[in-house]
Scaffold this motif. Sequence first.
Motif, PDB file in Angstrom:
ATOM      1  N   GLY A 157       0.827  -1.208   0.000  1.00  0.00           N
ATOM      2  CA  GLY A 157       0.000   0.000   0.000  1.00  0.00           C
ATOM      3  C   GLY A 157       0.856   1.249   0.000  1.00  0.00           C
ATOM      4  N   VAL A 158       0.201   2.396   0.038  1.00  0.00           N
ATOM      5  CA  VAL A 158       0.886   3.692   0.091  1.00  0.00           C
ATOM      6  C   VAL A 158       0.792   4.231   1.508  1.00  0.00           C
ATOM      7  CG1 VAL A 158       0.887   6.078  -0.736  1.00  0.00           C
ATOM      8  CG2 VAL A 158       0.496   4.203  -2.338  1.00  0.00           C
ATOM      9  N   PHE A 159       1.917   4.662   2.031  1.00  0.00           N
ATOM     10  CA  PHE A 159       2.028   5.181   3.390  1.00  0.00           C
ATOM     11  C   PHE A 159       1.656   6.663   3.393  1.00  0.00           C
ATOM     12  CE2 PHE A 159       5.006   6.735   6.859  1.00  0.00           C
ATOM     13  CZ  PHE A 159       4.307   6.156   7.909  1.00  0.00           C
ATOM     14  N   PHE A 160       0.607   7.016   4.166  1.00  0.00           N
ATOM     15  CA  PHE A 160       0.191   8.414   4.331  1.00  0.00           C
ATOM     16  C   PHE A 160       0.753   8.896   5.663  1.00  0.00           C
ATOM     17  CE2 PHE A 160      -2.463   7.294   0.982  1.00  0.00           C
ATOM     18  CZ  PHE A 160      -3.426   8.236   0.648  1.00  0.00           C
ATOM     19  N   GLN A 161       1.552   9.944   5.634  1.00  0.00           N
ATOM     20  CA  GLN A 161       2.113  10.515   6.854  1.00  0.00           C
ATOM     21  C   GLN A 161       1.597  11.952   6.978  1.00  0.00           C
ATOM     22  OE1 GLN A 161       6.429  10.426   7.024  1.00  0.00           O
ATOM     23  NE2 GLN A 161       6.387  10.109   9.215  1.00  0.00           N
ATOM     24  N   VAL A 162       0.643  12.135   7.881  1.00  0.00           N
ATOM     25  CA  VAL A 162      -0.011  13.441   8.043  1.00  0.00           C
ATOM     26  C   VAL A 162       0.708  14.226   9.132  1.00  0.00           C
ATOM     27  CG1 VAL A 162      -2.179  14.622   8.535  1.00  0.00           C
ATOM     28  CG2 VAL A 162      -2.212  12.391   7.399  1.00  0.00           C
ATOM     29  N   THR A 192      -0.270  12.067  12.342  1.00  0.00           N
ATOM     30  CA  THR A 192      -0.424  10.615  12.424  1.00  0.00           C
ATOM     31  C   THR A 192      -0.013   9.974  11.106  1.00  0.00           C
ATOM     32  OG1 THR A 192      -1.977   8.856  13.030  1.00  0.00           O
ATOM     33  CG2 THR A 192      -2.833  10.604  11.632  1.00  0.00           C
ATOM     34  N   SER A 193      -0.149   8.651  11.000  1.00  0.00           N
ATOM     35  CA  SER A 193       0.197   7.956   9.761  1.00  0.00           C
ATOM     36  C   SER A 193      -0.633   6.685   9.631  1.00  0.00           C
ATOM     37  CB  SER A 193       1.692   7.617   9.727  1.00  0.00           C
ATOM     38  OG  SER A 193       2.037   6.782  10.814  1.00  0.00           O
ATOM     39  N   PHE A 194      -0.809   6.214   8.381  1.00  0.00           N
ATOM     40  CA  PHE A 194      -1.544   4.978   8.115  1.00  0.00           C
ATOM     41  C   PHE A 194      -1.194   4.510   6.709  1.00  0.00           C
ATOM     42  CE2 PHE A 194      -4.125   8.751   7.455  1.00  0.00           C
ATOM     43  CZ  PHE A 194      -4.588   8.622   6.152  1.00  0.00           C
ATOM     44  N   ILE A 195      -1.541   3.243   6.398  1.00  0.00           N
ATOM     45  CA  ILE A 195      -1.211   2.657   5.096  1.00  0.00           C
ATOM     46  C   ILE A 195      -2.502   2.310   4.361  1.00  0.00           C
ATOM     47  CG2 ILE A 195       0.098   0.865   3.884  1.00  0.00           C
ATOM     48  CD1 ILE A 195       1.661   0.418   6.508  1.00  0.00           C
ATOM     49  N   VAL A 196      -2.673   2.890   3.176  1.00  0.00           N
ATOM     50  CA  VAL A 196      -3.877   2.670   2.367  1.00  0.00           C
ATOM     51  C   VAL A 196      -3.577   1.618   1.297  1.00  0.00           C
ATOM     52  CG1 VAL A 196      -5.589   3.736   0.853  1.00  0.00           C
ATOM     53  CG2 VAL A 196      -4.617   5.044   2.753  1.00  0.00           C
TER      54      VAL A 196
END
Length: 371
Positions: A157-162, A192-196
Amino acid sequence: MKFSVSSADLLKQLLLVNGAINNNPVLPILEGFLFTLTANRLHIAGSDLDTSITTSLDVQSSGDGAVAIPAKTLLDTLKALPEQPITFDIDNDNFAVSITSAYGNYKLAGENGSDYPQIPASEGVDTVKIVGATLQQAIAKTLFATSSDELRPAMTGVFFQVDFNKVTFVATDAHKLVRYTAEGEVESEVNTSFIVPKKALNLLKGTIPASASISVSFNKANAFFEFGDVRLVCRLIDARYPDYNAVIPTENPNVLTLARTTFQSSLKRINIYANKTTNQVVLSLTADVLTLSAQDLDFANEAKENLNCSFDGEPMQIAFNAKFLIEMLGVLEGDEIRLEMSSPTRAGILRPIDQVEGEDILMLVMPVMFN
């Protein structure tokens, strides 16, 4: 439960929702669309349990209710019909569906809509607002670098780092890495961060309106993308993303500058003669000439080209997978690019010379060992 709608308007919405439906779902009811009718508004949903899309449109109706209708049969029927008003009549007792058009009547078996798995609700979420064009760019520039290796789920997935008003998107498959950062077009009050997952982003890529503000909400389990009447929900990848900053070399004294399309075209020609397993192309660098060469000893194939360039550093030779470089150069924009290197055994950094204000893109490619 009965409603009338334009066949073209309905088909447009169904094609969007159909992207979430798998050919071989874990539950038979997931082969269909969920139609929910409330007060002259038809809500349509499709899901594979991990990814769900819902949308809605206005209809003329009598009675409320929910029914699951086989997706393939309904889509094939609407594709074969010219644009016209059509009427759906659903039997509330056995959920049989009758479709009436100007040409005739079509009947198919539906299922009880209450048996359809519940789509997650956005509870306990944080929210980021991103301009549609920015999210489009982020997906287009990172998605190709994700991995297909299910043994390393984080990389699929793509890592989103906010980081408040800045979002960094990262994708890697351990051979190449892309880091795309956008700020100024982002509204957020969280860090925060999460993987989509890849599937959700593929579905978003072609549907996001460039000018709209996209609401991205997320909790520990799911992400929710909302724009207009469309809502996409996806289960986040529950894994720890690798420390990508650790693999990006910071000292890169050898810098090659040249025209992006010229470099890409040369790589495409040279790669024809490269080994089909490694796609190895050797870059020989001197002050003002870049020599690209490749060979395939099994078939006695060999090719070499010289390109004018600007190179600041010690003369060196380094080998890369040509397919990776071609792909990266196709995603980058601008007339000129810069390839930064430290040694033949360490990763090269690819950047456009001219970066768009508020954006920063970095691409990393691992070298190939010399044959």
